[in-house]
Design a protein around this motif. Structure first.
Motif, PDB file in Angstrom:
ATOM      1  N   ASN A  81       0.832  -1.211   0.000  1.00 11.82           N
ATOM      2  CA  ASN A  81       0.000   0.000   0.000  1.00 11.82           C
ATOM      3  C   ASN A  81       0.864   1.257   0.000  1.00 11.82           C
ATOM      4  OD1 ASN A  81      -2.420  -1.392   0.007  1.00 11.82           O
ATOM      5  ND2 ASN A  81      -2.558  -1.450   2.238  1.00 11.82           N
ATOM      6  N   GLU A  82       1.976   1.212   0.759  1.00 10.15           N
ATOM      7  CA  GLU A  82       2.857   2.374   0.847  1.00 10.15           C
ATOM      8  C   GLU A  82       3.483   2.690  -0.508  1.00 10.15           C
ATOM      9  OE1 GLU A  82       6.889   3.054   3.263  1.00 10.15           O
ATOM     10  OE2 GLU A  82       5.145   2.762   4.556  1.00 10.15           O
ATOM     11  N   ILE A  83       3.948   1.653  -1.197  1.00  6.82           N
ATOM     12  CA  ILE A  83       4.530   1.852  -2.521  1.00  6.82           C
ATOM     13  C   ILE A  83       3.464   2.332  -3.502  1.00  6.82           C
ATOM     14  CG2 ILE A  83       5.658   0.710  -4.465  1.00  6.82           C
ATOM     15  CD1 ILE A  83       7.462   1.126  -2.036  1.00  6.82           C
ATOM     16  N   ASP A  84       2.276   1.767  -3.386  1.00  8.60           N
ATOM     17  CA  ASP A  84       1.171   2.163  -4.255  1.00  8.60           C
ATOM     18  C   ASP A  84       0.820   3.629  -4.033  1.00  8.60           C
ATOM     19  OD1 ASP A  84      -0.707   1.432  -6.269  1.00  8.60           O
ATOM     20  OD2 ASP A  84      -2.283   1.444  -4.764  1.00  8.60           O
ATOM     21  N   GLY A  99       0.553   9.365  -5.420  1.00  9.47           N
ATOM     22  CA  GLY A  99       0.538  10.698  -4.826  1.00  9.47           C
ATOM     23  C   GLY A  99      -0.476  10.745  -3.704  1.00  9.47           C
ATOM     24  N   LEU A 100      -1.417  11.678  -3.763  1.00  7.66           N
ATOM     25  CA  LEU A 100      -2.405  11.833  -2.694  1.00  7.66           C
ATOM     26  C   LEU A 100      -3.723  11.166  -3.058  1.00  7.66           C
ATOM     27  CD1 LEU A 100      -1.617  15.488  -1.596  1.00  7.66           C
ATOM     28  CD2 LEU A 100      -1.209  13.394  -0.305  1.00  7.66           C
ATOM     29  N   ASN A 101      -3.663   9.989  -3.594  1.00  2.69           N
ATOM     30  CA  ASN A 101      -4.872   9.239  -3.938  1.00  2.69           C
ATOM     31  C   ASN A 101      -4.726   7.784  -3.530  1.00  2.69           C
ATOM     32  OD1 ASN A 101      -6.763  11.087  -5.505  1.00  2.69           O
ATOM     33  ND2 ASN A 101      -4.813  11.442  -6.539  1.00  2.69           N
ATOM     34  N   GLY A 102      -4.193   7.545  -2.344  1.00  5.28           N
ATOM     35  CA  GLY A 102      -3.976   6.182  -1.879  1.00  5.28           C
ATOM     36  C   GLY A 102      -4.711   5.899  -0.590  1.00  5.28           C
ATOM     37  N   THR A 103      -4.140   4.997   0.206  1.00  2.20           N
ATOM     38  CA  THR A 103      -4.736   4.579   1.475  1.00  2.20           C
ATOM     39  C   THR A 103      -3.776   4.889   2.611  1.00  2.20           C
ATOM     40  OG1 THR A 103      -5.955   2.791   0.395  1.00  2.20           O
ATOM     41  CG2 THR A 103      -5.666   2.639   2.780  1.00  2.20           C
ATOM     42  N   LEU A 104      -4.285   5.540   3.641  1.00  4.48           N
ATOM     43  CA  LEU A 104      -3.490   5.874   4.818  1.00  4.48           C
ATOM     44  C   LEU A 104      -3.878   4.933   5.954  1.00  4.48           C
ATOM     45  CD1 LEU A 104      -1.524   7.673   6.396  1.00  4.48           C
ATOM     46  CD2 LEU A 104      -3.446   9.224   6.862  1.00  4.48           C
ATOM     47  N   SER A 105      -2.878   4.267   6.525  1.00  7.98           N
ATOM     48  CA  SER A 105      -3.117   3.339   7.635  1.00  7.98           C
ATOM     49  C   SER A 105      -2.858   4.052   8.957  1.00  7.98           C
ATOM     50  CB  SER A 105      -2.192   2.117   7.524  1.00  7.98           C
ATOM     51  OG  SER A 105      -2.483   1.380   6.356  1.00  7.98           O
ATOM     52  N   ILE A 106      -3.907   4.135   9.774  1.00 10.48           N
ATOM     53  CA  ILE A 106      -3.775   4.775  11.083  1.00 10.48           C
ATOM     54  C   ILE A 106      -4.343   3.844  12.151  1.00 10.48           C
ATOM     55  CG2 ILE A 106      -3.959   7.092  10.100  1.00 10.48           C
ATOM     56  CD1 ILE A 106      -6.797   7.250  11.229  1.00 10.48           C
ATOM     57  N   GLY A 107      -3.925   4.075  13.383  1.00 14.43           N
ATOM     58  CA  GLY A 107      -4.480   3.355  14.524  1.00 14.43           C
ATOM     59  C   GLY A 107      -5.038   4.365  15.502  1.00 14.43           C
ATOM     60  N   MET A 108      -6.096   3.995  16.201  1.00 14.18           N
ATOM     61  CA  MET A 108      -6.707   4.948  17.128  1.00 14.18           C
ATOM     62  C   MET A 108      -7.323   4.252  18.328  1.00 14.18           C
ATOM     63  SD  MET A 108      -9.816   6.087  14.581  1.00 14.18           S
ATOM     64  CE  MET A 108     -11.187   6.390  15.677  1.00 14.18           C
ATOM     65  N   VAL A 109      -7.245   4.905  19.477  1.00 10.48           N
ATOM     66  CA  VAL A 109      -7.903   4.394  20.674  1.00 10.48           C
ATOM     67  C   VAL A 109      -9.390   4.699  20.572  1.00 10.48           C
ATOM     68  CG1 VAL A 109      -5.854   4.574  22.133  1.00 10.48           C
ATOM     69  CG2 VAL A 109      -7.385   6.548  21.919  1.00 10.48           C
ATOM     70  N   ARG A 163      11.749   7.438  10.444  1.00 15.33           N
ATOM     71  CA  ARG A 163      11.227   6.409   9.543  1.00 15.33           C
ATOM     72  C   ARG A 163      10.551   7.097   8.365  1.00 15.33           C
ATOM     73  NH1 ARG A 163       7.054   2.010  11.811  1.00 15.33           N
ATOM     74  NH2 ARG A 163       8.945   1.107  12.728  1.00 15.33           N
ATOM     75  N   TYR A 164      10.629   6.455   7.200  1.00 17.04           N
ATOM     76  CA  TYR A 164       9.957   7.025   6.035  1.00 17.04           C
ATOM     77  C   TYR A 164       8.492   7.285   6.342  1.00 17.04           C
ATOM     78  CZ  TYR A 164       7.373   7.203   1.660  1.00 17.04           C
ATOM     79  OH  TYR A 164       6.513   7.583   0.661  1.00 17.04           O
ATOM     80  N   MET A 165       8.026   8.475   5.964  1.00 14.30           N
ATOM     81  CA  MET A 165       6.621   8.824   6.132  1.00 14.30           C
ATOM     82  C   MET A 165       6.046   9.206   4.773  1.00 14.30           C
ATOM     83  SD  MET A 165       4.819  11.763   8.460  1.00 14.30           S
ATOM     84  CE  MET A 165       5.023  10.816   9.964  1.00 14.30           C
ATOM     85  N   SER A 166       4.915   8.620   4.443  1.00 14.58           N
ATOM     86  CA  SER A 166       4.286   8.917   3.160  1.00 14.58           C
ATOM     87  C   SER A 166       3.771  10.348   3.152  1.00 14.58           C
ATOM     88  CB  SER A 166       3.127   7.950   2.901  1.00 14.58           C
ATOM     89  OG  SER A 166       2.052   8.211   3.779  1.00 14.58           O
ATOM     90  N   SER A 167       3.558  10.868   1.961  1.00 18.39           N
ATOM     91  CA  SER A 167       3.006  12.218   1.849  1.00 18.39           C
ATOM     92  C   SER A 167       1.607  12.268   2.435  1.00 18.39           C
ATOM     93  CB  SER A 167       2.988  12.651   0.380  1.00 18.39           C
ATOM     94  OG  SER A 167       2.267  11.726  -0.414  1.00 18.39           O
ATOM     95  N   LEU A 168       0.872  11.153   2.385  1.00 13.44           N
ATOM     96  CA  LEU A 168      -0.466  11.106   2.974  1.00 13.44           C
ATOM     97  C   LEU A 168      -0.393  11.333   4.482  1.00 13.44           C
ATOM     98  CD1 LEU A 168      -2.052   7.969   1.237  1.00 13.44           C
ATOM     99  CD2 LEU A 168      -2.275  10.347   0.574  1.00 13.44           C
TER     100      LEU A 168
END
Length: 287
Positions: free
Chosen positions: A80-83, A88-98, A273-278
């Motif tokens: 997903n990160e490579i994709d 650009g700004l049309n991908g999927t962002l993986s986040i975690g939340m309480v 660590r590498y961070m995506s533009s998203l």
């Protein structure tokens, strides 16, 4: 051992039957059984115990199952990160939340971010702070949304403004509590329900206020706290913004006036660590 074999093994573990796993994977049963035998031969251990109807994982199988889940999650996240990098700004962002972050995060960050970047999709993992930190360290998510206090020395951090804790209760517990604000000491002798992660903070603050709290229930989710309070089992202590997360038709709440019980949401991400533009754009919207 490759990714395909791990996917096969994990499917077998989840289904509990090679026949069902083969059907789910859209392959014939004999090749799947052969892949399992090859994996056992390569690792030099027995991974499953075969019964008449179901298979059961051995201790070695349980270890491999845990690691396979981690490896496959990381593999999917990397793809997903490579994709995302390509798109650009049309991908999927993986986040975690309480769990207690939902209402405030959606209102203050997700809605505004989605309005600005409608092409971005989300993959959301939920859990307590410890799980979010684990997912970050394993690279499964890029950004974690957690609540203070927490310890994460290897993380960068951006805080929202502080908010008070509230005491959420049915009318039967509020008859002797006047006004919209209360002191912690006014909860002395009343059954309390709270998120286990806040246990030490609440216990210490109660001690400083001169009493030992009567604890009805400790749990791992703000929504559980509110559901139990809504059913009349006691007084739930949660961050103010969490009040709308669960059923509350029977509840009123009063803000607890104590600076030590103030809390805030924080966005955290691993240093260096590498961070995506998203992820970078998302953090800029976090306020």
């Amino acid at each position: 051992m490759d990714i395909k074999q791990l996917r096969y093994f994990l499917t077998i573990a989840e289904e509990g039957q090679i026949t069902a796993a083969a059907r789910r994977l859209h392959i014939a049963q004999p090749p799947l059984s052969q892949q399992l035998k090859l994996l056992e031969r390569e690792l030099g251990v027995k991974l499953v115990e075969r019964g008449p109807r179901h298979i059961h994982l051995t201790d070695a199988g349980e270890i491999l199952r845990t690691r396979a889940e981690q490896i496959l999650e990381l593999s999917d996240s990397t793809i997903n990160e490579i994709d995302d990098f390509k798109k650009g700004l049309n991908g999927t962002l993986s986040i975690g939340m309480v769990s207690s972050s939902g209402a405030l995060l959606i209102k203050n960050t997700l809605s505004k971010f989605h309005e600005e970047y409608p092409g971005v999709k989300f993959s959301v993992q939920e859990g307590n702070t410890f799980k979010i930190l684990e997912l970050l360290n394993r690279g499964i998510i890029e950004v974690g949304i957690v609540r203070t206090p927490f310890k994460a020395l290897n993380c960068n951090c951006k805080h929202m403004v502080k908010e008070p804790m509230i005491a959420a209760m049915t009318k039967k517990y509020s008859s002797d509590l006047e006004g919209i604000y209360i002191s912690l000491k006014e909860l002395n002798g009343k059954p309390l329900i709270f998120y286990r992660r806040f246990e030490q903070l609440i216990m210490d603050t109660c001690t400083e206020s001169g009493f030992k709290p009567e604890v009805f229930c400790k749990n791992d989710d703000a929504r559980t706290t509110l559901m139990l309070a809504n059913a009349g089992f006691g007084i739930g202590i949660v961050p103010k913004s969490a009040f709308e997360l669960s059923r509350n038709e029977n509840l009123i709440y009063k803000e607890i006036k104590n600076e030590k019980l103030e809390t805030s949401l924080a966005a955290i991400w691993i240093k260096d660590r590498y961070m995506s533009s998203l992820a970078d754009k998302f953090i800029k919207f976090f306020n």
